[in-house]
Scaffold this motif. Structure first.
Motif, short mmCIF file in Angstrom:
data_model
loop_
_atom_site.label_atom_id
_atom_site.label_comp_id
_atom_site.label_asym_id
_atom_site.label_seq_id
_atom_site.Cartn_x
_atom_site.Cartn_y
_atom_site.Cartn_z
N ARG A 1 -50.79 -34.61 8.55
CA ARG A 1 -51.40 -35.90 8.87
C ARG A 1 -51.30 -36.87 7.69
O ARG A 1 -51.05 -38.07 7.88
N LEU A 2 -51.48 -36.35 6.49
CA LEU A 2 -51.33 -37.19 5.30
C LEU A 2 -49.90 -37.69 5.14
O LEU A 2 -49.67 -38.86 4.81
N VAL A 3 -48.93 -36.80 5.38
CA VAL A 3 -47.52 -37.19 5.25
C VAL A 3 -47.12 -38.17 6.35
O VAL A 3 -46.43 -39.16 6.08
N ASN A 4 -47.56 -37.92 7.58
CA ASN A 4 -47.23 -38.82 8.68
C ASN A 4 -47.80 -40.21 8.46
O ASN A 4 -47.21 -41.22 8.90
N ALA A 5 -48.96 -40.28 7.80
CA ALA A 5 -49.56 -41.58 7.47
C ALA A 5 -48.95 -42.18 6.21
O ALA A 5 -49.32 -43.27 5.79
N PHE B 1 -49.35 -41.25 3.17
CA PHE B 1 -50.24 -41.22 2.01
C PHE B 1 -49.75 -40.22 0.96
O PHE B 1 -50.21 -40.26 -0.18
N VAL B 2 -48.86 -39.33 1.35
CA VAL B 2 -48.32 -38.31 0.43
C VAL B 2 -46.81 -38.32 0.56
O VAL B 2 -46.27 -38.47 1.67
N GLU B 3 -46.12 -38.16 -0.56
CA GLU B 3 -44.65 -38.18 -0.56
C GLU B 3 -44.12 -37.12 -1.53
O GLU B 3 -44.85 -36.60 -2.37
N ARG B 4 -42.83 -36.82 -1.38
CA ARG B 4 -42.17 -35.93 -2.33
C ARG B 4 -42.06 -36.61 -3.69
O ARG B 4 -41.89 -37.82 -3.78
N CYS B 5 -42.16 -35.82 -4.75
CA CYS B 5 -42.07 -36.36 -6.10
C CYS B 5 -40.64 -36.78 -6.42
O CYS B 5 -39.68 -36.21 -5.89
N PRO B 6 -40.47 -37.74 -7.32
CA PRO B 6 -39.12 -38.13 -7.74
C PRO B 6 -38.48 -37.05 -8.58
O PRO B 6 -39.15 -36.13 -9.06
N ALA B 7 -37.17 -37.17 -8.77
CA ALA B 7 -36.46 -36.22 -9.62
C ALA B 7 -37.00 -36.30 -11.05
O ALA B 7 -37.32 -37.40 -11.52
N GLU C 1 -39.63 -25.18 -6.22
CA GLU C 1 -40.46 -25.61 -5.09
C GLU C 1 -40.49 -27.13 -5.04
O GLU C 1 -40.35 -27.81 -6.06
N VAL C 2 -40.70 -27.64 -3.85
CA VAL C 2 -40.84 -29.09 -3.67
C VAL C 2 -42.24 -29.49 -4.10
O VAL C 2 -43.23 -28.90 -3.66
N LEU C 3 -42.32 -30.49 -4.97
CA LEU C 3 -43.62 -30.99 -5.42
C LEU C 3 -43.97 -32.27 -4.67
O LEU C 3 -43.10 -33.07 -4.33
N TRP C 4 -45.26 -32.44 -4.43
CA TRP C 4 -45.76 -33.60 -3.68
C TRP C 4 -46.78 -34.36 -4.52
O TRP C 4 -47.43 -33.79 -5.39
N ARG C 5 -46.89 -35.64 -4.24
CA ARG C 5 -47.86 -36.49 -4.95
C ARG C 5 -48.39 -37.55 -4.00
O ARG C 5 -47.85 -37.77 -2.90
N ALA C 6 -49.46 -38.24 -4.42
CA ALA C 6 -49.99 -39.36 -3.64
C ALA C 6 -49.00 -40.52 -3.65
O ALA C 6 -48.38 -40.79 -4.70
N ASN C 7 -48.83 -41.16 -2.52
CA ASN C 7 -47.92 -42.30 -2.41
C ASN C 7 -48.69 -43.58 -2.72
O ASN C 7 -49.29 -44.20 -1.85
N PHE C 8 -48.67 -43.99 -3.99
CA PHE C 8 -49.42 -45.16 -4.42
C PHE C 8 -48.97 -46.42 -3.67
O PHE C 8 -49.78 -47.31 -3.39
#
Length: 441
Positions: free
Chosen positions: A155-159, A161-167, A257-264
């Motif tokens: 739900r957070l990703v679909n909205a 609010f959360v995205e994959r981290c940059p390289a 592993e894929v890291l995630w962060r808040a999508n500012f």
């Protein structure tokens, strides 16, 4: 360019969150610009190990971005790859807005999603397996909590609010090679070449849009990795240094592993839209606020980047369908909506066949900022200063001192003192024209 006051605030925030050593490294990058590890060590006079650890922490918390540059070697020498570091000022300042980000998620998605966002804001970056472990520790529901974590995270990703981290450290090619390639590819590539080195690094580090919010096919692996983890950071505790150093790898398998962060970017978009609607509701009327909110909601789904000038063009029919879904918008017809769009400064289309509208967000935000500064001037300098500042904000040009004094009914002697005080505190600009002093915002 970041102002000296902005740098002081950013350094204070880093010091409050991560301590003096990290603040010293951050201060160096903000004041001196992009630096190599050797340059940071020389400027801060800290040990190489301390600087590396500080940069690791700041990168993990999205306050610094690393990137590598391939520099050609001399005659008979191989090319060298040099890593550079740049401070992300906006991301540092966003720490002041964390409570607002949490409030948005709490209102829209609920408590479970709010908890996951809090972990991401607290730790900077987390893998899915780490999120699942933390969710199990917090809920104590056993295996069923993994499904609940998946639902909340999705739900957070679909909205968005959360995205994959940059390289972590994208590689930039030498300028000569980029110029040659740009000439071959045409004008669009030449425009990219005109970007600064920092802008190119951020663009190279950002994940592709198709991958940025992709969660499919990684949940099963993440659940298995979460089960293999025997220890993890408990909620409320700071991450250990050795955990930061290995945060891109699973301790059991050694795989990345894929890291995630808040999508500012998404949070700032929501806050900007909310502020624009509130300002229009007070300054124009409630109908215009409803139409603006509907237009921005439609634009949000089609925006790929944060737009600061105009909203994405929307058809009148799409705006109408969105307006009638909102509280107070059910009784609005097309004529009232068109009138509200006109109040918002939207130009009427030349052809009715393709009746689309785009809202001038830049003007709304500029008006809101001026009103906010006017209130600050009123509280800090008094009503006479407020009248003069408001006159200049409405004029939007240089105005002579005598005219300011006459129009605002302030004695010239007092007006000069007030204007100089506002100029000294950077509220106004002053220029001399025909031996007369003129002021503007």
């Amino acid at each position: 360019m970041v102002s000296p006051h902005g740098i002081k605030l950013a350094v204070y925030l880093i010091s409050s969150y991560f301590g003096e050593l990290n603040a010293k490294v951050c201060d160096c990058l903000l004041r001196r610009g992009t630096q190599t590890l050797h340059q940071v060590v020389s400027s801060t006079e800290l040990s190489r190990k301390n600087v590396k650890n500080c940069l690791l922490v700041l990168i993990h918390h999205n306050c610094v971005q690393a990137f590598a540059i391939r520099q050609p070697g001399g005659f008979g020498e191989e090319a060298k790859i040099i890593t550079q570091y740049m401070a992300l000022f906006d991301n540092i300042i966003h720490k002041l807005r964390f409570p607002k980000f949490i409030e948005i998620v709490s209102e829209e998605l609920g408590k479970e999603c709010e908890e996951i966002l809090e972990w991401l804001l607290q730790h900077g970056r987390l893998s899915l397996s780490q999120i699942i472990v933390k969710y199990k520790q917090a809920s104590k529901q056993g295996d069923s909590s993994a499904d609940a974590a998946q639902d909340s995270f999705n739900r957070l990703v679909n909205a968005r609010f959360v995205e994959r981290c940059p390289a972590p450290d994208p590689l930039l090619e030498p300028p000569a090679a980029e110029e040659t390639a740009a000439k071959k590819r045409g004008a669009k590539s030449a425009k990219i070449q005109a970007q600064t080195m920092e802008q190119q690094a951020l663009a190279a580090a950002a994940p592709m849009e198709s991958m940025r919010f992709l969660v499919e096919n990684i949940w099963n692996d993440s659940v298995e990795k979460a089960d293999k983890r025997t220890t993890d950071v408990k909620c409320g505790m700071k991450r250990k240094q050795e955990d930061l150093e290995s945060n891109t790898k699973d301790p059991a398998t050694g795989e990345k592993e894929v890291l995630w962060r808040a999508n500012f970017e998404e949070f700032i978009r929501r806050l900007r839209h909310k502020a624009c609607v509130a300002n229009v509701k007070v300054r124009v009327n409630n109908d215009a606020a409803i139409v603006l909110a509907a237009t921005l909601e439609l634009s949000r789904h089609s925006e790929t980047k944060l737009r600061i000038d105009n909203s994405v063009p929307q058809s009148i029919n799409a705006i109408y369908d969105e307006v009638i879904k909102r509280e107070g918008g059910l009784g609005m017809d097309l004529e009232r909506i068109r009138a509200s769009l006109d109040d918002l400064g939207c130009e009427a289309p030349l052809m009715e066949i393709d009746e689309t509208y785009s809202v001038d967000l830049k003007n709304i935000i500029e008006q809101a900022r001026i009103e906010e500064v006017e209130s600050i001037v009123l509280k800090r300098y008094g009503r006479e200063a407020y009248r003069m500042f408001r006159l200049l904000s409405k004029a939007d040009r240089l105005v002579e001192t005598d005219k300011i004094s006459d129009t605002t009914f302030v004695e010239k002697k007092d007006a000069v003192k007030i204007l100089f005080k506002l100029w000294k505190d950077d509220y106004l600009e002053m220029k001399q024209k025909y031996t007369r002093l003129c002021f503007c915002i």
